[in-house]
Design a protein around this motif. Structure first.
Motif, PDB file in Angstrom:
ATOM      1  N   ALA A 253       0.861  -1.189   0.000  1.00  0.00           N
ATOM      2  CA  ALA A 253       0.000   0.000   0.000  1.00  0.00           C
ATOM      3  C   ALA A 253       0.888   1.226   0.000  1.00  0.00           C
ATOM      4  N   SER A 254       0.570   2.161  -0.874  1.00  0.00           N
ATOM      5  CA  SER A 254       1.308   3.424  -0.923  1.00  0.00           C
ATOM      6  C   SER A 254       0.517   4.490  -0.172  1.00  0.00           C
ATOM      7  N   SER A 255       0.928   5.721  -0.290  1.00  0.00           N
ATOM      8  CA  SER A 255       0.202   6.882   0.255  1.00  0.00           C
ATOM      9  C   SER A 255       0.232   6.907   1.783  1.00  0.00           C
ATOM     10  N   ALA A 256       1.226   7.577   2.308  1.00  0.00           N
ATOM     11  CA  ALA A 256       1.312   7.742   3.761  1.00  0.00           C
ATOM     12  C   ALA A 256       0.056   8.382   4.313  1.00  0.00           C
ATOM     13  N   GLN A 257      -0.571   9.266   3.537  1.00  0.00           N
ATOM     14  CA  GLN A 257      -1.799   9.908   3.984  1.00  0.00           C
ATOM     15  C   GLN A 257      -2.851   8.872   4.350  1.00  0.00           C
ATOM     16  N   GLN A 258      -2.961   7.807   3.596  1.00  0.00           N
ATOM     17  CA  GLN A 258      -3.991   6.811   3.872  1.00  0.00           C
ATOM     18  C   GLN A 258      -3.685   6.043   5.149  1.00  0.00           C
ATOM     19  N   PHE A 259      -2.421   5.731   5.385  1.00  0.00           N
ATOM     20  CA  PHE A 259      -2.057   5.130   6.668  1.00  0.00           C
ATOM     21  C   PHE A 259      -2.373   6.091   7.808  1.00  0.00           C
ATOM     22  N   ALA A 260      -2.082   7.377   7.602  1.00  0.00           N
ATOM     23  CA  ALA A 260      -2.329   8.364   8.656  1.00  0.00           C
ATOM     24  C   ALA A 260      -3.814   8.480   8.967  1.00  0.00           C
ATOM     25  N   TRP A 261      -4.667   8.369   7.945  1.00  0.00           N
ATOM     26  CA  TRP A 261      -6.114   8.385   8.196  1.00  0.00           C
ATOM     27  C   TRP A 261      -6.525   7.206   9.073  1.00  0.00           C
ATOM     28  N   VAL A 262      -6.032   6.026   8.751  1.00  0.00           N
ATOM     29  CA  VAL A 262      -6.385   4.859   9.563  1.00  0.00           C
ATOM     30  C   VAL A 262      -5.864   5.028  10.982  1.00  0.00           C
ATOM     31  N   GLU A 263      -4.666   5.549  11.113  1.00  0.00           N
ATOM     32  CA  GLU A 263      -4.106   5.774  12.450  1.00  0.00           C
ATOM     33  C   GLU A 263      -4.981   6.715  13.268  1.00  0.00           C
ATOM     34  N   ALA A 264      -5.512   7.758  12.619  1.00  0.00           N
ATOM     35  CA  ALA A 264      -6.329   8.743  13.326  1.00  0.00           C
ATOM     36  C   ALA A 264      -7.746   8.246  13.584  1.00  0.00           C
ATOM     37  N   ASP A 265      -8.323   7.533  12.621  1.00  0.00           N
ATOM     38  CA  ASP A 265      -9.744   7.172  12.697  1.00  0.00           C
ATOM     39  C   ASP A 265      -9.991   5.801  13.319  1.00  0.00           C
ATOM     40  N   TYR A 266      -9.063   4.880  13.133  1.00  0.00           N
ATOM     41  CA  TYR A 266      -9.282   3.485  13.542  1.00  0.00           C
ATOM     42  C   TYR A 266      -8.030   2.962  14.252  1.00  0.00           C
ATOM     43  N   PRO A 267      -7.728   3.455  15.450  1.00  0.00           N
ATOM     44  CA  PRO A 267      -6.461   3.095  16.101  1.00  0.00           C
ATOM     45  C   PRO A 267      -6.289   1.599  16.347  1.00  0.00           C
ATOM     46  N   GLU A 268      -7.374   0.882  16.665  1.00  0.00           N
ATOM     47  CA  GLU A 268      -7.232  -0.559  16.912  1.00  0.00           C
ATOM     48  C   GLU A 268      -6.852  -1.276  15.616  1.00  0.00           C
ATOM     49  N   LEU A 269      -7.517  -0.924  14.519  1.00  0.00           N
ATOM     50  CA  LEU A 269      -7.181  -1.508  13.225  1.00  0.00           C
ATOM     51  C   LEU A 269      -5.760  -1.154  12.842  1.00  0.00           C
ATOM     52  N   PHE A 270      -5.373   0.078  13.076  1.00  0.00           N
ATOM     53  CA  PHE A 270      -4.022   0.512  12.730  1.00  0.00           C
ATOM     54  C   PHE A 270      -2.977  -0.288  13.508  1.00  0.00           C
ATOM     55  N   GLY A 271      -3.267  -0.595  14.763  1.00  0.00           N
ATOM     56  CA  GLY A 271      -2.329  -1.401  15.542  1.00  0.00           C
ATOM     57  C   GLY A 271      -2.086  -2.761  14.909  1.00  0.00           C
ATOM     58  N   ARG A 272      -3.149  -3.371  14.360  1.00  0.00           N
ATOM     59  CA  ARG A 272      -2.988  -4.662  13.696  1.00  0.00           C
ATOM     60  C   ARG A 272      -2.208  -4.519  12.389  1.00  0.00           C
ATOM     61  N   VAL A 273      -2.461  -3.412  11.669  1.00  0.00           N
ATOM     62  CA  VAL A 273      -1.683  -3.153  10.460  1.00  0.00           C
ATOM     63  C   VAL A 273      -0.203  -3.020  10.807  1.00  0.00           C
ATOM     64  N   ALA A 274       0.086  -2.259  11.859  1.00  0.00           N
ATOM     65  CA  ALA A 274       1.481  -2.051  12.260  1.00  0.00           C
ATOM     66  C   ALA A 274       2.168  -3.371  12.609  1.00  0.00           C
ATOM     67  N   ASP A 275       1.425  -4.289  13.232  1.00  0.00           N
ATOM     68  CA  ASP A 275       2.001  -5.605  13.546  1.00  0.00           C
ATOM     69  C   ASP A 275       2.406  -6.325  12.258  1.00  0.00           C
ATOM     70  N   ARG A 276       1.557  -6.272  11.244  1.00  0.00           N
ATOM     71  CA  ARG A 276       1.868  -6.943   9.980  1.00  0.00           C
ATOM     72  C   ARG A 276       2.994  -6.221   9.233  1.00  0.00           C
ATOM     73  N   VAL A 277       3.075  -4.907   9.384  1.00  0.00           N
ATOM     74  CA  VAL A 277       4.198  -4.177   8.790  1.00  0.00           C
ATOM     75  C   VAL A 277       5.504  -4.666   9.402  1.00  0.00           C
ATOM     76  N   ARG A 278       5.516  -4.823  10.715  1.00  0.00           N
ATOM     77  CA  ARG A 278       6.729  -5.299  11.381  1.00  0.00           C
ATOM     78  C   ARG A 278       7.092  -6.724  10.948  1.00  0.00           C
ATOM     79  N   GLU A 279       6.084  -7.522  10.613  1.00  0.00           N
ATOM     80  CA  GLU A 279       6.341  -8.877  10.117  1.00  0.00           C
ATOM     81  C   GLU A 279       6.896  -8.882   8.703  1.00  0.00           C
ATOM     82  N   GLY A 280       6.765  -7.757   7.994  1.00  0.00           N
ATOM     83  CA  GLY A 280       7.210  -7.707   6.612  1.00  0.00           C
ATOM     84  C   GLY A 280       6.201  -8.240   5.628  1.00  0.00           C
ATOM     85  N   ARG A 281       4.931  -8.301   6.013  1.00  0.00           N
ATOM     86  CA  ARG A 281       3.887  -8.820   5.121  1.00  0.00           C
ATOM     87  C   ARG A 281       2.976  -7.719   4.602  1.00  0.00           C
TER      88      ARG A 281
END
Length: 991
Positions: A304-332
């Protein structure tokens, strides 16, 4: 019996899938009770929605006014339902296409997003024990089918009929959809796998030759499958059916087959046929779907590109963003591209593109601790030749681009190549040969990707982004199942699930020196986007100038007086402007709602940044008033002609209000071609074959009406500046043209005010110039580029409308002419041979369009334009005139407020600011703009200490030394080179 007559077999196979296997997936399905609550206005959050009064809803109930939101509560009683369950919810989907309609987010009873529901992905796995009751909340968005607004017909789509659905103020209130129901059933098992087996083999048949041995082998395998499958006992016979197909699926691909790197992807426009607020929900839905797939498939990865879109999820859906961040750390879950949004690259300034990379890359670094090294711009409308250098300076080494595969005339002849920018910087670049960035991995796409890979004998690897885009929900289980079966099977190219880094490593290994492209990647399509939605262009250009000024002034106030530097405010404003540079906002191709919000955002940002400038200037010495020019402007009326003159130019305006002569008094040369007026307004029919807001057809040049009739001619001004104003009418529109000559200025200004009320028309301003040239130099980011004025080849002819920044310069020995503008981008150039010899170069500037789709009111209303025409010996003169013209609307930074100034005409300073790390260091960015090798010199107006070369993220770089000698800084510089320096204030160093 004809053993090779497979038509009956294939019909039976299709019926098996449609009439038996697919219905079998829902065997034992049980309807579940559903209740609904519709939000009366804008969307509300989960915690508010669940407290509302839900009412029972039945199949067939209408819901969803355009852009409305309904919450459906689904109560699943798992009593008597063994094993894993699937909930299917149909909120009224059109299952013939993945997007451009209703969609939904599924929440559990704790306020956690489970996944999304889309037309091609409408099932949710239920984790429940027997006897449990599971309550889920479905947040459904009633997004209109704007692309298919006239009933979905092909004609309506191609003609892009006007629709009121793109604006809350004009959209009807009637419901758009009907709820169809919700059902729970046991999760599908082997029958779903059999469907995937069959569909891959059917795909091989669709793309293969009917007289081939492979075609016959696959058909015989399908016939053998039909002989063992029992439609009355599918569960009992599906294993034997799959076994019958296994040999056909086990046949290996040809050794020479291309390798397709399948990368999970979901292109989500940050705004387009939906507003930004809906994009924020689309991103959450897609990310939730991706996380659900990752839970069930440990090998699946997604980009996924667009840092803005990640930032929206971080601001609007913090629980979902936490799960995304876990998968980012996994490299998936892979953030790619490193830009704030997937921006347009033709219209933003060079500094804007710098900030796209700075803000995007910095966000990924600060948030995830990772830094991608690729550019990811599949859908931008052409790619500036300045991009390789900008990307490389931001740490990017490779790029994925796609849209140029849409070219209407010529095809870029290489798929992977070294792309060389205007300064000589090269980056590895790939154009996916599949031609689309949202494939579902069907056989036709895979075969096309292989057949279009160029050069055929030189390249083996191509990248294939898969997943439903534009809010369609991304990859699905079915795509992954298809991809697994297509990894190495005869009749298809080889496919591997991959990542951008793995692909580019393989692509780099097979790159040879002859695989290269120099200069811009011009898109032979979407040429109208340089002009559509004039307010977007003006708002963006205004903010670019103001932000440049604000940063410099604020830095001067901080360094020279100790004033506080507004780091957070400037960064937030930049991010707001960068969002509006998205490739469907700034180009003008979104619905009315998007552009209405963008105009408001520009106005608010302008007020904010003007306040920053005023505050900064308040700390600094006031600018001294400039002296009046020594030579006044004269104005006379004689023999029906109006004549304006200063020491440089003499302009003659005839009774039609046309400039029929513009003479350089120094050389005696006429700038206009013999008998041809300057600054002629022309109105052309503008009815492209499709995509109103995007396209500008070549035929538009053939027909046009020149504005001859004059309503009024008026004189005004004094010895400092004199103006002849001409008022005209056409159709329902009114035009006021002002020709202004200023004292001490070697340029005639053409100021055009338009009250525009036309439909599907194009307004151009044309200059017929007496100059012989085969090419024209157009301003671009951090330099200029030459484009042909002649149309010898199909590549030349395709560039009948091109983007340009600030100026076009046309030159020949002894004479050059500059056409400068203030926030006008669309240009056309043509060369005409005159009777008796000689040639005329005509430069046209596209001022306004009036498409009806997707915004029926595009550009209706008042607009102002500023253009100037001047003698210019070279590019440096054109640049100076462009600076002067811009200064009429936004005053230049006064000398007392400058920390840094250029000492050379070809060295342009684009940014002076304080370092982002808040160290107090000064960051200076500049470039060589004339295409000349030399030594850059900058004057410093503060006591500088150490100076270092840095990248765009302000990190130190190796490189040739920078000489700091008192108040002068100098270094060697190559043509068009972009340089960023970091200077510590004397006595304060971060190094």
């Amino acid at each position: 019996m004809d053993d090779d007559n497979f038509a009956p077999t294939l019909r039976r196979v299709r019926r098996l899938v449609v009439d038996y296997l697919r219905p079998h997936l829902d065997r034992g399905s049980t309807p579940v009770p559903v209740a609904v609550w519709e939000a009366p206005g804008e969307p509300v959050g989960w915690s508010e929605a669940v407290e509302m009064d839900f009412r029972p809803v039945t199949a067939g109930t209408p819901w969803g006014r355009p852009w409305g939101t309904a919450w459906f509560r689904v109560d699943v009683d798992a009593s008597g339902l063994p094993g894993a369950l699937e909930l299917r919810v149909d909120i009224g989907f059109d299952h013939s296409r993945p997007g451009f309609q209703c969609e939904a987010t599924v929440w559990d009873g704790r306020g956690r997003i489970v996944k999304a529901l889309e037309p091609m992905n409408d099932r949710v796995t239920i984790e429940a024990s027997a006897g449990d009751t599971v309550t889920l909340y479905v947040e459904a968005s009633a997004n209109p089918n704007i692309l298919f607004a006239e009933g979905g017909s092909a004609t309506a789509q191609l003609n892009n009929m006007p629709t009121p659905l793109g604006d809350l103020g004009t959209a009807p209130a009637d419901p758009l959809y009907r709820f169809r129901g919700a059902w729970v059933a046991p999760a599908p098992g082997e029958p779903a796998e059999l469907i995937a087996d069959i569909e891959v083999l059917e795909g091989i048949l669709r793309v293969g030759a009917r007289d081939s041995r492979r075609y016959a082998q696959v058909c015989r395998a399908l016939r053998a499958m039909l002989e063992v499958v029992d439609t009355d006992d599918l569960d009992g016979t599906v294993d034997r059916a799959r076994a019958a197909l296994a040999p056909a699926l086990a046949a290996r691909a040809a050794p020479s087959a291309a390798v397709l790197h399948a990368v999970g992807h979901a292109h989500i426009d940050s705004a387009w046929l939906w507003p930004v607020r809906e994009t924020r929900r689309k991103v959450a839905r897609t990310f939730a779907n991706v996380l659900d797939l990752m839970e069930r498939d440990p090998e699946f990865t997604f980009v996924a590109s667009s840092a803005q879109q990640f930032a929206w999820v971080e601001a609007d859906y913090p629980e979902l963003f936490g799960r995304v961040a876990d998968r980012v750390r996994e490299g998936r879950f892979l953030p790619v591209g490193g830009m704030w949004v997937e921006s347009d690259t033709n219209l933003p300034s060079g500094e804007s593109l710098v900030r796209q990379f700075v803000e995007g890359t910095r966000y990924f670094l600060e948030t995830f601790g990772i830094e991608s090294d690729e550019v990811w711009l599949p859908d931008s409308f052409g790619y500036t030749g300045a991009l390789p250098q900008i990307a490389a300076a931001a740490g990017k080494a490779r790029a994925l681009v796609q849209k140029v595969s849409w070219n209407d005339t010529n095809r870029i002849p290489v798929s992977s190549f070294a792309w060389e920018g205007i300064d000589g910087t090269r980056i590895l670049t790939h154009i996916p040969s599949v031609d689309i960035y949202n494939t579902d991995l069907r056989a036709e796409d895979l075969v096309r990707a292989e057949s279009q890979l160029r050069p055929r004998g030189g390249l083996t690897h191509t990248l294939v982004p898969f997943g439903y885009g534009d809010g369609g929900g991304g990859p699905t289980r079915q795509m992954i199942a298809s991809g697994r079966r297509s990894r190495d099977v005869e009749g298809l190219p080889r496919l591997r699930f991959s990542s951008p880094s793995a692909f580019f490593a393989d692509a780099s290994a097979e790159l040879t020196a002859d695989l290269a492209w120099v200069g811009e990647l011009y898109l032979e399509a979407h040429r109208g986007t340089y002009t559509t939605q004039r307010a977007m262009k003006v708002g963006n250009r205004t903010m670019e100038r103001l932000l440049e000024k604000a940063e410099h002034v604020a830095a001067a106030a901080a360094i020279l007086t100790g004033a506080e530097y507004p780091y957070a405010l400037l960064r937030a404003t930049w991010q707001r402007v960068l969002l509006l540079q998205f490739h469907d906002i700034l180009p003008g191709t979104s619905i009315a709602w998007v552009h209405k919000e963008a105009r408001l955002a520009y106005a608010e940002a302008e007020a904010t940044i003007r306040a920053v400038i005023d505050e900064g200037l308040g700390y600094l010495p006031a600018a001294e008033p400039s002296a009046h020019a020594a030579f006044p402007v004269s104005a006379v009326f004689q023999e029906g002609r109006h004549v304006l003159a200063n020491e440089y130019l003499e302009a003659v305006v005839d009774h039609r209000g046309w400039v029929v002569s513009l003479r350089d008094r120094r050389s005696g040369h006429e700038l206009n071609a013999p008998g041809e007026p300057l600054g002629v307004l022309r109105v052309h029919p503008d009815t492209p074959g499709e995509y109103d807001a995007w396209e500008l057809d070549a035929d538009v040049e053939r027909v046009g009406a020149e504005l001859h009739d004059v309503d009024e001619i008026v004189h005004s001004g004094d010895d400092g500046a004199r103006t002849i104003e001409v008022v005209r009418s056409f159709g329902h529109s009114r035009f006021r043209q002002r020709y202004t000559l200023r004292a001490g200025v070697a340029a005639l200004e053409f100021h055009t005010h338009v009250d525009w009320a036309e439909s599907r028309k194009l307004l151009k301003l044309a200059f017929a110039l007496d100059v012989k040239a085969e090419s024209v130099s157009f301003g671009t980011q951090f330099g200029y580029l030459d484009r042909p004025a002649v149309r010898n080849t199909s590549w030349d002819r395709a560039k009948f409308e091109v983007p340009a920044h600030r100026f076009a310069w046309i030159g020949m020995p002894g004479q050059g002419i500059a056409v400068c503008n203030d926030a006008i981008y669309g240009h056309d150039v043509s060369r005409h041979t005159r009777d008796g010899g000689g040639s005329t170069i005509e430069v046209g500037l596209s001022l306004l369009r009036s498409p009806r789709f997707p915004d029926p009111t595009t550009d209706q209303g008042e607009h102002a334009f500023a253009v100037s025409l001047s003698s210019a010996d070279g590019i440096a003169d054109a640049m100076r005139e462009a600076d002067r013209l811009e200064g009429l609307s936004i005053e230049p930074i006064p000398p007392a407020a400058r920390l840094v100034s250029s000492m050379d005409p070809g060295i342009v300073v684009s940014a002076v600011k304080l370092a982002d790390d808040r160290s107090g260091d000064v960051v200076v960015r500049f470039h060589e703009a004339l295409g000349e090798r030399g030594r850059a010199r900058l004057g410093l107006h503060f006591p500088a200490g150490k100076v270092r070369r840095v990248d765009l993220l302000e990190r130190e770089l190796p490189g040739s030394p920078v000489c700091l000698d008192g108040a002068e800084l100098s270094l060697d510089i190559r043509p068009f080179e972009l340089v960023t320096l970091r200077l510590s204030k004397h006595g304060n160093s971060t190094y």
